[in-house]
Design a protein around this motif. Structure first.
Motif, PDB file in Angstrom:
ATOM      1  N   UNK A  27       1.004  -1.302  -0.003  1.00  0.00           N
ATOM      2  CA  UNK A  27      -0.099   0.099   0.022  1.00  0.00           C
ATOM      3  C   UNK A  27       0.752   1.310   0.158  1.00  0.00           C
ATOM      4  N   UNK A  28       0.232   2.291  -0.750  1.00  0.00           N
ATOM      5  CA  UNK A  28       0.874   3.776  -0.520  1.00  0.00           C
ATOM      6  C   UNK A  28       0.147   4.210   0.681  1.00  0.00           C
ATOM      7  N   UNK A  29       1.053   4.651   1.766  1.00  0.00           N
ATOM      8  CA  UNK A  29       0.458   5.395   2.789  1.00  0.00           C
ATOM      9  C   UNK A  29       0.017   6.588   2.628  1.00  0.00           C
ATOM     10  N   UNK A  33       1.611   9.918   0.593  1.00  0.00           N
ATOM     11  CA  UNK A  33       1.000  10.793  -0.305  1.00  0.00           C
ATOM     12  C   UNK A  33       1.106  12.437   0.309  1.00  0.00           C
ATOM     13  N   UNK A  34       1.089  12.488   1.621  1.00  0.00           N
ATOM     14  CA  UNK A  34       1.411  13.704   2.362  1.00  0.00           C
ATOM     15  C   UNK A  34       2.879  14.301   1.864  1.00  0.00           C
ATOM     16  N   UNK A  35       3.719  13.313   1.953  1.00  0.00           N
ATOM     17  CA  UNK A  35       5.230  13.890   1.870  1.00  0.00           C
ATOM     18  C   UNK A  35       5.143  14.246   0.250  1.00  0.00           C
ATOM     19  N   UNK A  36       4.515  13.698  -0.736  1.00  0.00           N
ATOM     20  CA  UNK A  36       4.553  13.967  -2.091  1.00  0.00           C
ATOM     21  C   UNK A  36       3.936  15.622  -2.154  1.00  0.00           C
ATOM     22  N   UNK A  41       3.465  21.176  -3.645  1.00  0.00           N
ATOM     23  CA  UNK A  41       2.723  22.293  -3.402  1.00  0.00           C
ATOM     24  C   UNK A  41       3.407  23.677  -3.774  1.00  0.00           C
ATOM     25  N   UNK A  42       4.750  23.627  -3.684  1.00  0.00           N
ATOM     26  CA  UNK A  42       5.585  24.613  -4.099  1.00  0.00           C
ATOM     27  C   UNK A  42       5.856  24.984  -5.613  1.00  0.00           C
ATOM     28  N   UNK A  43       5.268  24.067  -6.370  1.00  0.00           N
ATOM     29  CA  UNK A  43       5.516  24.390  -7.840  1.00  0.00           C
ATOM     30  C   UNK A  43       4.652  25.472  -8.228  1.00  0.00           C
ATOM     31  N   UNK A 131       3.081  13.892 -10.329  1.00  0.00           N
ATOM     32  CA  UNK A 131       3.830  12.667 -10.961  1.00  0.00           C
ATOM     33  C   UNK A 131       5.493  12.744 -10.707  1.00  0.00           C
ATOM     34  N   UNK A 132       6.055  13.938 -10.678  1.00  0.00           N
ATOM     35  CA  UNK A 132       7.543  14.337 -10.116  1.00  0.00           C
ATOM     36  C   UNK A 132       7.759  13.805  -8.947  1.00  0.00           C
ATOM     37  N   UNK A 133       6.464  14.208  -7.972  1.00  0.00           N
ATOM     38  CA  UNK A 133       6.928  14.290  -6.566  1.00  0.00           C
ATOM     39  C   UNK A 133       6.687  12.645  -6.387  1.00  0.00           C
ATOM     40  N   UNK A 134       5.716  11.977  -7.090  1.00  0.00           N
ATOM     41  CA  UNK A 134       5.497  10.318  -6.670  1.00  0.00           C
ATOM     42  C   UNK A 134       7.012   9.753  -6.943  1.00  0.00           C
ATOM     43  N   UNK A 135       7.534  10.200  -8.151  1.00  0.00           N
ATOM     44  CA  UNK A 135       8.914   9.676  -8.571  1.00  0.00           C
ATOM     45  C   UNK A 135      10.208   9.989  -7.244  1.00  0.00           C
ATOM     46  N   UNK A 136      10.056  11.128  -6.980  1.00  0.00           N
ATOM     47  CA  UNK A 136      10.934  11.658  -5.998  1.00  0.00           C
ATOM     48  C   UNK A 136      10.886  10.677  -4.551  1.00  0.00           C
TER      49      UNK A 136
END
Length: 193
Positions: A27-29, A33-36, A41-43, A131-136
């Motif tokens: 599972x993705x916790x 998701x919050x960390x992503x 959010x700064x983009x 999507x970039x955040x998910x990869x990060x």
């Protein structure tokens, strides 16, 4: 000229990253998701609109409701898939998000068609950041637009939100990657006038 971002990060975010087509059951916790979100959010968006909204589809019942709106080829791979949408009433948040121009809410976005157009563009930009955040975060993403968008809106959203895409996120599963497709070269996309 070289980029400031180190080569390993460039690989993680772009060169080695691909759209995943299978995912593990891990599972993705909510914390992931919050960390992503706390990163992306700064983009930048126009006037700091920030119209992206994320609907996490978690329960088996909601997953079933989601899958029925996906194109046939996208159904088997719809794993942990948030629904990304554009909030067409984003202007209500502008006094907080764009405080140096308090009139922006009414001066620029009083008309719904203007808001819808701006929300679609800026939320799509934020979806790319997502999507970039998910990869990060060390996860894989599989964005999909092959679905019944109006059905998704009726199933999960309201008239003030427009669905953009469904994005599977998680750890890549077996045979997750198709061969890399070609990309356009610089000379094909950049024109100087």
């Amino acid at each position: 000229m070289s980029l400031v971002l180190d080569s390993a990060a460039q690989d993680l975010l772009f060169r080695e990253a691909r759209t995943a087509n299978t995912f593990t059951d891990e599972p993705v916790t909510d914390e992931q998701v919050r960390a992503v979100y706390d990163l992306i959010k700064y983009g930048p968006t126009s006037m700091n609109q920030s119209p992206l909204r994320v609907t996490l589809v978690r329960s088996p019942e909601a997953r079933e409701r989601l899958v029925k709106h996906m194109a046939e080829g996208n159904r088997p791979k719809t794993a942990v898939a948030p629904l990304l949408s554009a909030d067409n009433e984003f202007h209500e948040e502008l006094p907080q998000l764009f405080p140096h121009f308090p009139q922006a809410k009414d001066a620029a976005f009083a008309e719904r068609p203007v808001r819808e157009s701006s929300a679609a563009l800026n939320a799509a930009l934020q979806a790319a950041y997502f999507i970039i955040g998910v990869r990060a975060a060390g996860l894989a993403a599989g964005p999909m637009t092959g679905c019944d968008m109006e059905g998704l809106r009726k199933e999960f959203l309201d008239d003030d939100h427009t669905p953009l895409m469904v994005v599977n996120i998680g750890r890549p599963g077996p045979d997750a990657w198709f061969p890399r497709s070609p990309r356009l070269e610089y000379e094909q996309v950049v024109t100087t006038v």
